[in-house]
Design a protein around this motif. Structure first.
Motif, PDB file in Angstrom:
ATOM      1  N   ALA A 120       0.860  -1.184   0.000  1.00  0.00           N
ATOM      2  CA  ALA A 120       0.000   0.000   0.000  1.00  0.00           C
ATOM      3  C   ALA A 120       0.892   1.227   0.000  1.00  0.00           C
ATOM      4  CB  ALA A 120      -0.925   0.012   1.212  1.00  0.00           C
ATOM      5  N   ARG A 121       0.379   2.308  -0.589  1.00  0.00           N
ATOM      6  CA  ARG A 121       1.168   3.544  -0.688  1.00  0.00           C
ATOM      7  C   ARG A 121       0.263   4.762  -0.545  1.00  0.00           C
ATOM      8  NH1 ARG A 121       2.523   3.492  -5.975  1.00  0.00           N
ATOM      9  NH2 ARG A 121       4.130   1.960  -5.557  1.00  0.00           N
ATOM     10  N   TRP A 122       0.670   5.678   0.320  1.00  0.00           N
ATOM     11  CA  TRP A 122       0.091   7.015   0.378  1.00  0.00           C
ATOM     12  C   TRP A 122       1.004   7.942  -0.406  1.00  0.00           C
ATOM     13  CZ3 TRP A 122      -4.585   8.071   2.109  1.00  0.00           C
ATOM     14  CH2 TRP A 122      -5.159   7.308   3.133  1.00  0.00           C
ATOM     15  N   THR A 123       0.428   8.801  -1.234  1.00  0.00           N
ATOM     16  CA  THR A 123       1.168   9.871  -1.890  1.00  0.00           C
ATOM     17  C   THR A 123       0.430  11.159  -1.573  1.00  0.00           C
ATOM     18  OG1 THR A 123       1.801   8.355  -3.666  1.00  0.00           O
ATOM     19  CG2 THR A 123       2.127  10.713  -4.060  1.00  0.00           C
ATOM     20  N   VAL A 124       1.107  12.060  -0.894  1.00  0.00           N
ATOM     21  CA  VAL A 124       0.507  13.290  -0.396  1.00  0.00           C
ATOM     22  C   VAL A 124       1.058  14.467  -1.200  1.00  0.00           C
ATOM     23  CG1 VAL A 124       0.221  14.744   1.653  1.00  0.00           C
ATOM     24  CG2 VAL A 124       0.314  12.254   1.896  1.00  0.00           C
TER      25      VAL A 124
END
Length: 148
Positions: free
Chosen positions: A89-93
Motif C-alpha cells: 500500500a502507498r500514500w502519496t501526499v
C-alpha cells in the motif's frame, strides 16, 4: 481473473497543509484514534507493526506491515503487508487546490481462508466494505486535522 486479488485507489481531498497530512498518515499507531475501522496497531519496531482492521462486514483482518519508503520530500509512505492480506500500500501526499490530496493505492492478495472461500460471491461486498472504510478514514482524518 484472480478473485482473491484486489486493487484499490482512493483519493482524499483534505483542507489542511501537506506537511500536516503527511505527519498524521506517518503516525500509524495513532490511526485508531481517528479511523474507527483500524481497531488496533501494535508497533514491533521502528519499521514494523501489526494492524487489525474491521469495517462493516463481520470479520477482522490482521496483518503485519513493514515500512518500505518514508519520503516526506516527495510525500510518499509505502508499506509491505503480510498475514490475512499480502501485498503493498502507498500514500502519496501532494498539494491540491487550497489543501492537500492524499492518494491511497493498494494491491493485495487475500490469504484469510474464509474470505478466499467466498471470493467470487463476496467480491462486491468486500469492495463496498473497503469503500466504506476509506470514506470513514477520510472523515476521521479531516476532523483530526481541523482540531489541530
Amino acid at each position: 481473473m484472480d478473485w482473491t486479488r484486489y486493487r484499490f485507489l482512493s483519493q482524499w481531498a483534505l483542507p489542511a497543509p501537506t506537511a500536516a497530512v503527511y505527519d498524521a498518515l506517518e503516525r500509524v499507531e495513532d490511526y485508531p484514534r481517528w479511523w474507527r475501522q483500524v481497531r488496533e496497531v501494535n508497533r514491533v519496531d521502528d519499521t514494523t507493526g501489526v494492524i487489525r482492521v474491521r469495517s462493516l462486514l463481520p470479520y477482522d483482518l490482521t496483518f503485519t506491515v513493514h515500512a518500505v519508503r518514508r519520503d516526506p520530500v516527495d510525500g510518499v509512505l509505502e508499506i509491505r503487508m503480510s498475514g490475512d492480506i499480502e501485498g503493498w500500500a502507498r500514500w502519496t501526499v501532494t498539494a491540491g487546490g487550497t489543501g492537500t490530496l492524499a492518494r491511497y493505492e493498494q494491491v493485495v492478495d487475500v490469504r484469510k481462508p474464509l474470505l478466499r472461500r467466498f471470493a467470487v460471491p463476496g467480491c462486491p461486498l468486500f469492495r463496498a466494505n473497503h469503500r466504506l472504510m476509506m470514506r470513514a478514514g477520510r472523515r476521521g482524518l479531516a476532523a483530526l486535522l481541523q482540531a489541530v
